[in-house]
Design a protein around this motif. Structure first.
Motif, short mmCIF file in Angstrom:
data_model
loop_
_atom_site.label_atom_id
_atom_site.label_comp_id
_atom_site.label_asym_id
_atom_site.label_seq_id
_atom_site.Cartn_x
_atom_site.Cartn_y
_atom_site.Cartn_z
N ILE A 30 0.84 -1.21 0.00
CA ILE A 30 0.00 0.00 0.00
C ILE A 30 0.87 1.26 0.00
CG2 ILE A 30 -1.64 1.34 1.39
CD1 ILE A 30 -2.77 -1.44 2.33
N LEU A 31 1.94 1.22 0.79
CA LEU A 31 2.82 2.39 0.89
C LEU A 31 3.57 2.69 -0.40
CD1 LEU A 31 4.23 1.90 4.49
CD2 LEU A 31 2.67 3.70 3.73
N PRO A 36 7.10 7.01 -3.20
CA PRO A 36 7.84 6.50 -4.36
C PRO A 36 9.35 6.42 -4.09
CG PRO A 36 7.20 8.78 -4.72
CD PRO A 36 6.61 8.36 -3.40
N ARG A 37 9.98 5.42 -4.66
CA ARG A 37 11.44 5.28 -4.67
C ARG A 37 12.09 5.25 -3.29
NH1 ARG A 37 10.49 9.34 -8.30
NH2 ARG A 37 10.31 8.65 -10.42
N ASN A 41 9.40 -1.02 3.53
CA ASN A 41 9.35 -2.10 4.51
C ASN A 41 9.58 -1.57 5.91
OD1 ASN A 41 10.83 -4.32 6.17
ND2 ASN A 41 9.66 -5.42 4.61
N GLU A 42 10.59 -0.75 6.09
CA GLU A 42 10.90 -0.19 7.41
C GLU A 42 9.74 0.66 7.92
OE1 GLU A 42 14.60 1.87 7.00
OE2 GLU A 42 15.66 0.07 6.37
N THR A 43 9.16 1.46 7.06
CA THR A 43 8.03 2.30 7.45
C THR A 43 6.84 1.43 7.85
OG1 THR A 43 8.79 4.01 5.92
CG2 THR A 43 6.51 4.18 6.69
N ALA A 44 6.59 0.37 7.10
CA ALA A 44 5.49 -0.54 7.42
C ALA A 44 5.67 -1.13 8.82
CB ALA A 44 5.39 -1.64 6.38
N HIS A 45 6.88 -1.57 9.12
CA HIS A 45 7.16 -2.13 10.44
C HIS A 45 7.01 -1.09 11.55
CE1 HIS A 45 8.36 -6.27 9.63
NE2 HIS A 45 8.93 -5.83 8.52
N ARG A 46 7.48 0.12 11.31
CA ARG A 46 7.34 1.19 12.32
C ARG A 46 5.87 1.50 12.59
NH1 ARG A 46 12.08 3.36 9.89
NH2 ARG A 46 10.87 4.70 8.53
N LEU A 47 5.07 1.58 11.53
CA LEU A 47 3.65 1.85 11.70
C LEU A 47 2.95 0.73 12.46
CD1 LEU A 47 2.91 3.32 8.17
CD2 LEU A 47 2.63 4.53 10.34
N LEU A 48 3.26 -0.50 12.12
CA LEU A 48 2.64 -1.63 12.81
C LEU A 48 3.07 -1.68 14.28
CD1 LEU A 48 2.81 -4.34 10.04
CD2 LEU A 48 0.73 -3.42 11.07
N ASN A 49 4.32 -1.37 14.55
CA ASN A 49 4.79 -1.35 15.94
C ASN A 49 4.06 -0.28 16.74
OD1 ASN A 49 6.60 -3.46 15.63
ND2 ASN A 49 8.32 -2.11 15.15
#
Length: 69
Positions: A30-31, A36-37, A41-49
């Motif tokens: 989704i992100l 873009p570019r 993955n890191e942002t997804a993990h931070r948001l889920l945490n």
């Protein structure tokens, strides 16, 4: 570079087997459309945490979301 083609591979994998996706992979996909570019993955993990689930992220207010790097 090991990440070359990562977005395309993830999109194809989602189309072939969406039920196999973990929450962070779905959020990463989704992100792609918002960031873009950049490695999402890191942002997804931070948001889920921070918010605990995809639903928690979607229910979060904009101020709380923008606090996440």
């Amino acid at each position: 570079m090991t990440h070359d083609g990562h977005r395309e591979r993830l999109k194809k994998r989602f189309l072939n087997s969406p039920d196999s996706f973990e929450n962070h992979e779905l959020l990463e996909l989704i992100l792609f459309y918002a960031i873009p570019r950049k490695n999402t993955n890191e942002t997804a993990h931070r948001l889920l945490n921070r918010f605990g689930s995809v639903k928690g992220i979607l229910d979060a207010n904009i101020d709380a979301l923008t606090e996440v790097e």
